[in-house]
Design an enzyme around this catalytic site. Structure first.
Site, PDB file in Angstrom:
ATOM      1  N   CYS A 186       0.868  -1.176   0.000  1.00  0.00           N
ATOM      2  CA  CYS A 186       0.000   0.000   0.000  1.00  0.00           C
ATOM      3  C   CYS A 186       0.902   1.222   0.000  1.00  0.00           C
ATOM      4  CB  CYS A 186      -0.864  -0.024   1.267  1.00  0.00           C
ATOM      5  SG  CYS A 186      -1.896   1.438   1.485  1.00  0.00           S
ATOM      6  N   CYS A 238      -0.857   3.622  -6.602  1.00  0.00           N
ATOM      7  CA  CYS A 238      -1.772   3.044  -5.611  1.00  0.00           C
ATOM      8  C   CYS A 238      -2.049   1.628  -6.084  1.00  0.00           C
ATOM      9  CB  CYS A 238      -3.067   3.851  -5.555  1.00  0.00           C
ATOM     10  SG  CYS A 238      -4.399   3.034  -4.633  1.00  0.00           S
TER      11      CYS A 238
HETATM   12  N1  DGL Z   1      -3.918   0.635  -2.036  1.00  0.00           N
HETATM   13  C1  DGL Z   1      -3.540   1.819  -1.386  1.00  0.00           C
HETATM   14  C2  DGL Z   1      -2.291   2.461  -1.971  1.00  0.00           C
HETATM   15  O1  DGL Z   1      -1.488   1.782  -2.595  1.00  0.00           O
HETATM   16  C3  DGL Z   1      -4.503   2.810  -0.867  1.00  0.00           C
HETATM   17  C4  DGL Z   1      -5.905   2.913  -1.305  1.00  0.00           C
HETATM   18  C5  DGL Z   1      -6.719   3.601  -0.245  1.00  0.00           C
HETATM   19  O2  DGL Z   1      -6.954   2.959   0.773  1.00  0.00           O
HETATM   20  O3  DGL Z   1      -7.071   4.780  -0.413  1.00  0.00           O
HETATM   21  O4  DGL Z   1      -2.076   3.623  -1.805  1.00  0.00           O
END
Ligand code: DGL
Length: 269
Positions: free
Chosen positions: A78, A188
């Site tokens: 993430c 993301c």
């Molecule tokens: N998957 C996450 C990232 O790589 C974040 C998405 C979220 O929770 O807003 O930033």
């Protein structure tokens, strides 16, 4: 140490929700002898517009859960949790931690037009990590930073192609494409599920940089002795935990063609 199925000696993979499953796929391909524990913090997703203190608190909670149950390495799949919390996690824990940040360096190397578009959450876009990357690699390249509120929610709901997703993507891609971007960084992990939808709008001449294979290579470098798939009884196994309703994560896994897997409630959340 509590005895929870699957966690001990596995590689812990963590995301705010389902986005990190795109990274998990690459990790399993690269390290077929390992077992994995995936934690989806779906009950608190998305992280993108949450206060940094909240995201940091969640990252600490999940890291504590995984390390207390014997995970041997942690992949923070993430970008948002990585840019907000990983420095503190590295200060606190000695296990190998692989984290993410938008792949601006390789994108700048690839770009011929010298215009790069970075799609990420608001928290990632305004982070010091991204400011540092822009000042390091943005000298001869224009780096356009685009926050994408709402996009991770669409992915959480499995809506990769509906009208709302198309509309959000069109509005987030247009300014960068109009400015001549020929390279798009997926900053993301949720957006990896939108590669086809993005490519349809951006066209074939644009390169989409999706970092999960690079993260898998990095993990294989940092874990000392990758497990041998022939000898490890749990090789390839993944146990899933979620802070949201387990049946929702199970439905998402089925939606992306993941073979039926054990999905458990994340304790205490
Ligand atoms: N998957 C996450 C990232 O790589 C974040 C998405 C979220 O929770 O807003 O930033």
């Amino acid at each position: 140490m509590l005895n929870l199925p699957g966690v001990a000696a596995s590689i812990g993979v963590y995301d705010s929700g389902v986005g990190g499953l795109s990274v998990l796929r690459a990790l399993r391909l690269r390290l077929p002898g390992e077992s994995f524990t995936y934690v989806a913090d779906c009950g608190h997703a998305p992280y993108g517009d949450r206060p940094a203190s909240f995201v940091e608190g969640r990252a600490r909670y999940v890291a504590q859960f995984l390390t207390a149950h014997g995970a041997k390495a942690l992949v923070v799949a993430c970008n948002t949790a990585s840019v907000v919390a990983v420095q503190r996690l590295r200060e606190q824990y000695t296990l190998p931690i692989v984290a993410m940040e938008p792949a601006i360096k390789p994108a700048v190397q690839i770009s011929r037009s010298k215009v790069v578009l970075v799609l990420a959450t608001s928290n990632t876009i305004r982070s010091p990590s991204v400011a540092r990357l822009c000042s390091m690699y943005g000298t001869d390249t224009r780096i356009i930073l685009q926050a994408c509120p709402g996009l991770a929610d669409q992915v959480e709901r499995g809506r990769f192609h509906d009208d709302e997703t198309q509309g959000l993507l069109a509005s987030y891609l247009r300014p960068g494409l109009d400015a001549g971007a020929d390279t798009i960084v997926l900053g993301c992990t949720h957006y990896a599920f939108l590669v086809d939808a993005i490519a349809r709008i951006a066209g074939n001449a644009v390169t989409i940089v999706e970092p999960s294979e690079a993260i898998a290579s990095q993990l294989s470098r940092v874990i000392a002795a990758p497990a041998d798939s022939a000898r490890h009884p749990l090789a390839g196994d993944t146990t899933f935990f979620t802070s949201g309703p387990p049946h929702e994560l199970a439905a998402f896994l089925a939606h992306i063609g993941e073979p039926s897997s054990q999905v458990l409630a994340l304790p205490g959340s």
